[in-house]
Scaffold this motif. Structure first.
Motif, PDB file in Angstrom:
ATOM      1  N   TRP A 130     -17.128  66.339 -28.322  1.00  0.00           N
ATOM      2  CA  TRP A 130     -17.285  67.306 -27.227  1.00  0.00           C
ATOM      3  C   TRP A 130     -16.509  66.855 -25.998  1.00  0.00           C
ATOM      4  CZ3 TRP A 130     -19.642  67.838 -22.320  1.00  0.00           C
ATOM      5  CH2 TRP A 130     -19.892  69.157 -21.918  1.00  0.00           C
ATOM      6  N   MET A 131     -16.509  65.542 -25.731  1.00  0.00           N
ATOM      7  CA  MET A 131     -15.734  65.023 -24.609  1.00  0.00           C
ATOM      8  C   MET A 131     -14.249  65.296 -24.802  1.00  0.00           C
ATOM      9  SD  MET A 131     -15.567  61.150 -23.007  1.00  0.00           S
ATOM     10  CE  MET A 131     -14.593  60.488 -24.363  1.00  0.00           C
ATOM     11  N   VAL A 132     -13.762  65.170 -26.041  1.00  0.00           N
ATOM     12  CA  VAL A 132     -12.366  65.467 -26.350  1.00  0.00           C
ATOM     13  C   VAL A 132     -12.045  66.921 -26.013  1.00  0.00           C
ATOM     14  CG1 VAL A 132     -10.738  65.809 -28.245  1.00  0.00           C
ATOM     15  CG2 VAL A 132     -12.031  63.686 -28.096  1.00  0.00           C
ATOM     16  N   SER A 133     -12.908  67.832 -26.442  1.00  0.00           N
ATOM     17  CA  SER A 133     -12.658  69.258 -26.181  1.00  0.00           C
ATOM     18  C   SER A 133     -12.654  69.550 -24.684  1.00  0.00           C
ATOM     19  CB  SER A 133     -13.708  70.123 -26.886  1.00  0.00           C
ATOM     20  OG  SER A 133     -14.974  70.039 -26.252  1.00  0.00           O
ATOM     21  N   GLN A 134     -13.540  68.895 -23.935  1.00  0.00           N
ATOM     22  CA  GLN A 134     -13.600  69.115 -22.496  1.00  0.00           C
ATOM     23  C   GLN A 134     -12.381  68.539 -21.785  1.00  0.00           C
ATOM     24  OE1 GLN A 134     -16.235  71.059 -21.107  1.00  0.00           O
ATOM     25  NE2 GLN A 134     -16.319  71.367 -23.319  1.00  0.00           N
ATOM     26  N   LEU A 135     -11.917  67.378 -22.227  1.00  0.00           N
ATOM     27  CA  LEU A 135     -10.716  66.784 -21.644  1.00  0.00           C
ATOM     28  C   LEU A 135      -9.498  67.671 -21.882  1.00  0.00           C
ATOM     29  CD1 LEU A 135     -11.035  62.972 -22.523  1.00  0.00           C
ATOM     30  CD2 LEU A 135     -10.855  63.952 -20.224  1.00  0.00           C
ATOM     31  N   ALA A 136      -9.380  68.160 -23.118  1.00  0.00           N
ATOM     32  CA  ALA A 136      -8.245  69.025 -23.440  1.00  0.00           C
ATOM     33  C   ALA A 136      -8.300  70.309 -22.629  1.00  0.00           C
ATOM     34  CB  ALA A 136      -8.233  69.329 -24.934  1.00  0.00           C
ATOM     35  N   ALA A 137      -9.474  70.920 -22.531  1.00  0.00           N
ATOM     36  CA  ALA A 137      -9.619  72.163 -21.786  1.00  0.00           C
ATOM     37  C   ALA A 137      -9.332  71.960 -20.302  1.00  0.00           C
ATOM     38  CB  ALA A 137     -11.021  72.730 -21.981  1.00  0.00           C
ATOM     39  N   ALA A 138      -9.752  70.813 -19.765  1.00  0.00           N
ATOM     40  CA  ALA A 138      -9.533  70.534 -18.346  1.00  0.00           C
ATOM     41  C   ALA A 138      -8.055  70.435 -18.004  1.00  0.00           C
ATOM     42  CB  ALA A 138     -10.256  69.244 -17.957  1.00  0.00           C
ATOM     43  N   HIS A 139      -7.218  70.138 -18.992  1.00  0.00           N
ATOM     44  CA  HIS A 139      -5.778  70.024 -18.778  1.00  0.00           C
ATOM     45  C   HIS A 139      -5.023  71.225 -19.349  1.00  0.00           C
ATOM     46  CE1 HIS A 139      -7.055  65.858 -18.105  1.00  0.00           C
ATOM     47  NE2 HIS A 139      -5.996  65.757 -17.340  1.00  0.00           N
ATOM     48  N   GLY A 140      -5.758  72.321 -19.570  1.00  0.00           N
ATOM     49  CA  GLY A 140      -5.125  73.546 -20.017  1.00  0.00           C
ATOM     50  C   GLY A 140      -4.758  73.579 -21.483  1.00  0.00           C
ATOM     51  N   GLY A 141      -5.351  72.700 -22.278  1.00  0.00           N
ATOM     52  CA  GLY A 141      -5.010  72.623 -23.699  1.00  0.00           C
ATOM     53  C   GLY A 141      -6.199  72.879 -24.594  1.00  0.00           C
ATOM     54  N   GLY A 142      -6.098  72.407 -25.821  1.00  0.00           N
ATOM     55  CA  GLY A 142      -7.168  72.607 -26.775  1.00  0.00           C
ATOM     56  C   GLY A 142      -7.032  71.693 -27.972  1.00  0.00           C
ATOM     57  N   VAL A 143      -8.008  71.787 -28.863  1.00  0.00           N
ATOM     58  CA  VAL A 143      -8.068  70.939 -30.053  1.00  0.00           C
ATOM     59  C   VAL A 143      -8.215  71.834 -31.283  1.00  0.00           C
ATOM     60  CG1 VAL A 143      -9.280  69.050 -31.206  1.00  0.00           C
ATOM     61  CG2 VAL A 143      -9.204  69.140 -28.704  1.00  0.00           C
ATOM     62  N   GLN A 144      -7.525  71.474 -32.343  1.00  0.00           N
ATOM     63  CA  GLN A 144      -7.666  72.168 -33.614  1.00  0.00           C
ATOM     64  C   GLN A 144      -8.064  71.168 -34.686  1.00  0.00           C
ATOM     65  OE1 GLN A 144      -3.906  74.193 -34.298  1.00  0.00           O
ATOM     66  NE2 GLN A 144      -4.659  76.034 -33.296  1.00  0.00           N
ATOM     67  N   VAL A 145      -8.873  71.629 -35.643  1.00  0.00           N
ATOM     68  CA  VAL A 145      -9.321  70.750 -36.718  1.00  0.00           C
ATOM     69  C   VAL A 145      -9.363  71.537 -38.022  1.00  0.00           C
ATOM     70  CG1 VAL A 145     -11.740  71.250 -36.141  1.00  0.00           C
ATOM     71  CG2 VAL A 145     -11.194  69.234 -37.507  1.00  0.00           C
ATOM     72  N   HIS A 146      -8.912  70.885 -39.087  1.00  0.00           N
ATOM     73  CA  HIS A 146      -8.954  71.495 -40.418  1.00  0.00           C
ATOM     74  C   HIS A 146      -9.406  70.442 -41.415  1.00  0.00           C
ATOM     75  CE1 HIS A 146      -7.953  73.778 -43.989  1.00  0.00           C
ATOM     76  NE2 HIS A 146      -7.242  72.755 -44.432  1.00  0.00           N
ATOM     77  N   ARG A 147     -10.420  70.787 -42.193  1.00  0.00           N
ATOM     78  CA  ARG A 147     -10.919  69.874 -43.212  1.00  0.00           C
ATOM     79  C   ARG A 147     -10.579  70.405 -44.601  1.00  0.00           C
ATOM     80  NH1 ARG A 147     -17.209  68.367 -44.758  1.00  0.00           N
ATOM     81  NH2 ARG A 147     -16.702  67.033 -46.504  1.00  0.00           N
ATOM     82  N   GLY A 148      -9.860  69.602 -45.354  1.00  0.00           N
ATOM     83  CA  GLY A 148      -9.578  69.928 -46.741  1.00  0.00           C
ATOM     84  C   GLY A 148     -10.461  69.107 -47.658  1.00  0.00           C
ATOM     85  N   GLU A 149     -10.208  69.189 -48.939  1.00  0.00           N
ATOM     86  CA  GLU A 149     -11.039  68.457 -49.903  1.00  0.00           C
ATOM     87  C   GLU A 149     -10.862  66.952 -49.776  1.00  0.00           C
ATOM     88  OE1 GLU A 149     -11.715  68.157 -54.745  1.00  0.00           O
ATOM     89  OE2 GLU A 149     -10.617  69.844 -53.887  1.00  0.00           O
TER      90      GLU A 149
END
Length: 216
Positions: A185-204
């Motif tokens: 959650w801290m990662v998402s907030q840091l990214a958002a605070a700098h105008g960015g974002g996070v993406q995640v994809h889980r495969g097998e």
């Protein structure tokens, strides 16, 4: 209702809980080793105890250094941090685990502090996912005023809690955070605070995470 101040306090508390959880094992091993030394008289066994104590002390120190930068305010007074520092911290964190191999692709000599925190915490999530070992590929670079970070954790079995994914994407409420999801959650907030974002994809057999921080 949580206010921004109480949210910050709750996040700090949960991050401290995560740090304590990760330090419990090596510190406990130190305590056990010292207790054995008080009663052990065989020279070979005493030497083994000293080796275990040294290993536990090194692991404890490595984790403290990692969390100090990942969660805390370490990194000096400059706006950027040399990439050699987070690289050394991550390499040390997985150094005792022969089942995990880290591969690096760093296109910059230094990164903004916020980007380094994102990098470290995504690496922590990737390491946690490799419960049976595997490879952790980490890439980061600055381009056109933005910092791009990409991680891929690949192994025979990926352990990834979906609530961590929700926390990374910002879809998890602050009121629902735990010590396990707080770093994400801290990662998402840091990214958002700098105008960015996070993406995640889980495969097998792979977990892929990426972050862009345009204003970092």
């Amino acid at each position: 209702m949580n206010t921004p101040d109480t949210q910050s306090l709750d996040l700090a508390s949960l991050l401290c809980s995560r740090l304590c959880h990760d330090l419990l094992s090596p510190v406990g091993a130190l305590t056990n080793g010292l207790e054995l030394l008080t009663s052990e008289t065989d020279p070979e066994m005493r030497q083994r105890c000293f080796e275990l104590l040294e290993q536990s002390a090194r692991t404890s120190a490595d984790k403290l250094k990692f969390f100090r930068l990942a969660f805390g305010a370490a990194g000096g007074f400059g706006e950027t941090i040399a990439v050699a520092e987070p690289k050394a911290l991550i390499d040390a964190l997985v150094g005792a685990n022969s089942r995990v191999t880290v591969n690096w692709a760093l296109g910059s000599e230094a990164l903004p502090k916020a980007a380094v925190k994102v990098l470290l915490n995504l690496a922590l999530i990737g390491i946690d996912a490799l419960v049976r070992g595997g490879t952790l590929d980490i890439g980061a670079e600055e381009s056109s005023g933005a910092t791009e970070i990409a991680l891929r954790a690949a192994g025979p079995k990926i352990a990834f809690d979906e609530t961590v994914g929700k926390a990374l994407s910002g879809a998890l409420s602050a009121a629902d955070l735990t010590s396990r999801t707080a770093p994400a959650w801290m990662v998402s907030q840091l990214a958002a605070a700098h105008g960015g974002g996070v993406q995640v994809h889980r495969g097998e057999d792979a977990l892929i995470m990426g972050a862009v921080l345009p204003g970092s």
